[in-house]
Design a protein around this motif. Structure first.
Motif, PDB file in Angstrom:
ATOM      1  N   VAL A   1       0.872  -1.174   0.000  1.00  0.00           N
ATOM      2  CA  VAL A   1       0.000   0.000   0.000  1.00  0.00           C
ATOM      3  C   VAL A   1       0.905   1.219   0.000  1.00  0.00           C
TER       4      VAL A   1
ATOM      5  N   SER B   1       1.952   4.864   0.675  1.00  0.00           N
ATOM      6  CA  SER B   1       1.544   5.593   1.869  1.00  0.00           C
ATOM      7  C   SER B   1       0.883   6.929   1.613  1.00  0.00           C
TER       8      SER B   1
ATOM      9  N   GLY C   1      -2.514   5.835  -0.964  1.00  0.00           N
ATOM     10  CA  GLY C   1      -3.374   4.743  -0.540  1.00  0.00           C
ATOM     11  C   GLY C   1      -3.575   3.687  -1.612  1.00  0.00           C
ATOM     12  N   ARG C   2      -2.833   3.785  -2.704  1.00  0.00           N
ATOM     13  CA  ARG C   2      -2.957   2.814  -3.798  1.00  0.00           C
ATOM     14  C   ARG C   2      -2.453   1.452  -3.348  1.00  0.00           C
ATOM     15  N   VAL C   3      -3.157   0.390  -3.730  1.00  0.00           N
ATOM     16  CA  VAL C   3      -2.775  -0.978  -3.381  1.00  0.00           C
ATOM     17  C   VAL C   3      -2.223  -1.664  -4.633  1.00  0.00           C
TER      18      VAL C   3
ATOM     19  N   ASP D   1       4.270  -4.109   3.870  1.00  0.00           N
ATOM     20  CA  ASP D   1       2.823  -3.914   4.038  1.00  0.00           C
ATOM     21  C   ASP D   1       2.516  -3.058   5.259  1.00  0.00           C
TER      22      ASP D   1
ATOM     23  N   HIS E   1       1.244  -0.199   5.601  1.00  0.00           N
ATOM     24  CA  HIS E   1      -0.045   0.500   5.605  1.00  0.00           C
ATOM     25  C   HIS E   1      -1.221  -0.420   5.282  1.00  0.00           C
ATOM     26  N   GLY E   2      -0.942  -1.721   5.117  1.00  0.00           N
ATOM     27  CA  GLY E   2      -2.016  -2.678   4.873  1.00  0.00           C
ATOM     28  C   GLY E   2      -2.284  -3.580   6.052  1.00  0.00           C
TER      29      GLY E   2
ATOM     30  N   LEU F   1      -6.320  -4.305   6.157  1.00  0.00           N
ATOM     31  CA  LEU F   1      -6.755  -5.115   5.023  1.00  0.00           C
ATOM     32  C   LEU F   1      -6.689  -6.598   5.385  1.00  0.00           C
TER      33      LEU F   1
ATOM     34  N   ALA G   1      -2.510  -6.780   2.920  1.00  0.00           N
ATOM     35  CA  ALA G   1      -2.881  -6.729   1.510  1.00  0.00           C
ATOM     36  C   ALA G   1      -2.739  -8.085   0.830  1.00  0.00           C
TER      37      ALA G   1
ATOM     38  N   SER H   1      -8.052   5.735  -3.799  1.00  0.00           N
ATOM     39  CA  SER H   1      -7.646   4.975  -2.611  1.00  0.00           C
ATOM     40  C   SER H   1      -8.766   4.056  -2.147  1.00  0.00           C
TER      41      SER H   1
ATOM     42  N   THR I   1      -8.222   2.357   0.913  1.00  0.00           N
ATOM     43  CA  THR I   1      -7.716   2.095   2.258  1.00  0.00           C
ATOM     44  C   THR I   1      -8.160   3.221   3.183  1.00  0.00           C
TER      45      THR I   1
END
Length: 416
Positions: A179, A181, A184-186, A207, A209-210, A214, A221, A318, A320
């Motif tokens: 993800v 930061s 927010g794109r995965v 990961d 931010h996932g 998630l 993620a 995003s 997330t």
């Protein structure tokens, strides 16, 4: 030339401070739930990475207090020699179980985990590191420190083009965020693992931010994409969803054991403080036992994202709890964050080099600790700012470059 000459001549921060818009190193005098005190004023915190809102959860606080009473304030040495606590080992066992991996290793900071692991793995003779251009600075520094054959890729199409130039890549490690930061794109992890099956490389997945938001029970993620078993090493940090400080890596036992005894950033660094380890462990147990935590999180995220998009803000696609608001101008991002603070809302600007020039963001993030009343207040603030300033509207999104088309080469000069 005086080695400090660049320091003495650097004036950028002072110039921004003189405008009254300097947004960094704000002094927080207290925090309570989803609010903080700044300059004697209580404001809503919408700029943190406290994704599950656990920093003030009673179970997390109690665990930290108990650890202080039992172990004291610090370990005063490295885990290798004299600072290895049963707390560290309990945390590692439960992390490995949670992610379905053989073993885990915890570090005293996330930056140290990425730096130490990537630089060590990439330092082997014949190693090739493929690094995504938008990667976090800790990964960038890890790849640089490895001094191996480094190849940057801007997206998975670019990665596949480069892989297709060879035949076997068992000596290669693809290093990437899951993800990203700021936006927010995965990353498309299903496609990444399909490329792994075709070309035979290994994957190091950051990961940060996932993890915690998630996947099932916050497994991240890779779990959300159904490819957790295909990821060789998963990195996470305790400073976000885990409401603590530190970092960890999970993977196969021989690999983790190698890192445990060879990574300079763990064997030459003081161990993670007892209170931090205990609070991270308490947070992990809450993730595994409290499904309503995630239900509340996504309700709040959906409420806020729909609200800012109705106001015309472009949220960069995003999916997330990170909800970026594209504003374009760096000076405008500073000004809007300053005025938001005056209106009772703490949000943070994201400017070059964290994002491309001319695509500055106001980076917001939503947690279960936010009430709908607080988020409604935040929407009111952004409504005022949108009426006051010429921000790019959602209707202009077709004219904006897609995230994978943005140029992040400035983060990782070719000569590195």
């Amino acid at each position: 030339m005086d080695i400090f000459e660049a320091c003495f001549s650097w004036q950028e921060a002072e110039l921004v401070k003189s405008s009254g818009l300097y947004p960094y190193y704000r002094t927080l005098s207290s925090s309570e739930g989803s609010t903080v005190e700044v300059d004697g004023k209580r404001v809503i915190m919408l700029g943190s990475n406290n994704y599950l809102g656990l920093t003030h959860h009673p179970d997390v606080l109690a665990a930290a207090h108990d650890a202080l009473d039992r172990y004291g304030t610090g370990c005063t040495g490295s885990r290798l020699l004299n600072g290895n606590l049963d707390l560290h080992e309990s945390l590692e066992r439960e992390l490995a179980e949670h992610f379905g991996k053989e073993a885990a290793l915890v570090f005293s900071s996330g930056f140290l985990a990425n730096l130490g692991a990537v630089s060590l793995l990439g330092h082997q003779e014949g190693a090739v590191l493929f690094s995504e251009r938008e990667n976090h600075a800790s990964l960038v520094d890890g790849v640089r420190s490895a001094r191996s054959d480094t190849r940057l890729f801007k997206d998975l199409d670019d990665l596949e083009r480069q892989l297709a130039q060879g035949t076997q890549w068992e000596h290669a490690l693809v290093v990437t965020d899951a993800v990203f930061s700021m936006s927010g794109r995965v990353l498309d992890l299903k496609r990444l693992t399909a490329l792994k099956q075709k070309y035979g490389f290994r994957i190091y997945l950051d990961d940060a931010h996932g993890v915690g938001v998630l996947g099932h029970q916050g497994r991240g993620a890779a779990d959300a994409a159904g490819v957790g078993a295909e990821i060789d090493l998963i990195f996470g940090t305790f400073s976000k969803s885990f409401a603590s400080l530190g970092g960890f890596i999970v993977g196969e036992r021989p690999v983790i054991d190698y890192l445990r005894h060879k990574a300079r950033t763990i064997i030459f660094s003081a161990a993670m403080p007892p209170s931090a380890a205990a609070s991270a462990l308490a947070a992990l147990r809450l993730m595994r036992s409290t499904p309503e935590l995630f239900e509340k999180l996504w309700e709040r995220v959906a409420f806020f994202r729909r609200g800012v998009e109705r106001l015309g803000y472009h949220t960069m696609g995003s999916t997330t709890p990170i909800v970026p608001l594209l504003v374009g101008s760096e000076s405008l991002a500073f000004r809007m964050c300053r005025e938001a603070l005056d209106l009772g809302l703490f949000a943070t600007p994201a400017i070059y080099p964290a994002v491309p020039l001319g695509q500055a963001l106001i980076r917001t993030s939503v947690t279960p600790a936010h009430t709908e009343e607080q988020l409604a207040h935040a929407l009111g603030v952004f409504e005022q700012l949108a009426a006051r300033y010429p921000i790019p509207k959602v209707t202009d999104a077709a004219q904006l470059p897609a995230a994978e088309e943005m140029d992040f080469s400035y983060l990782f000069p070719e000569e590195a």
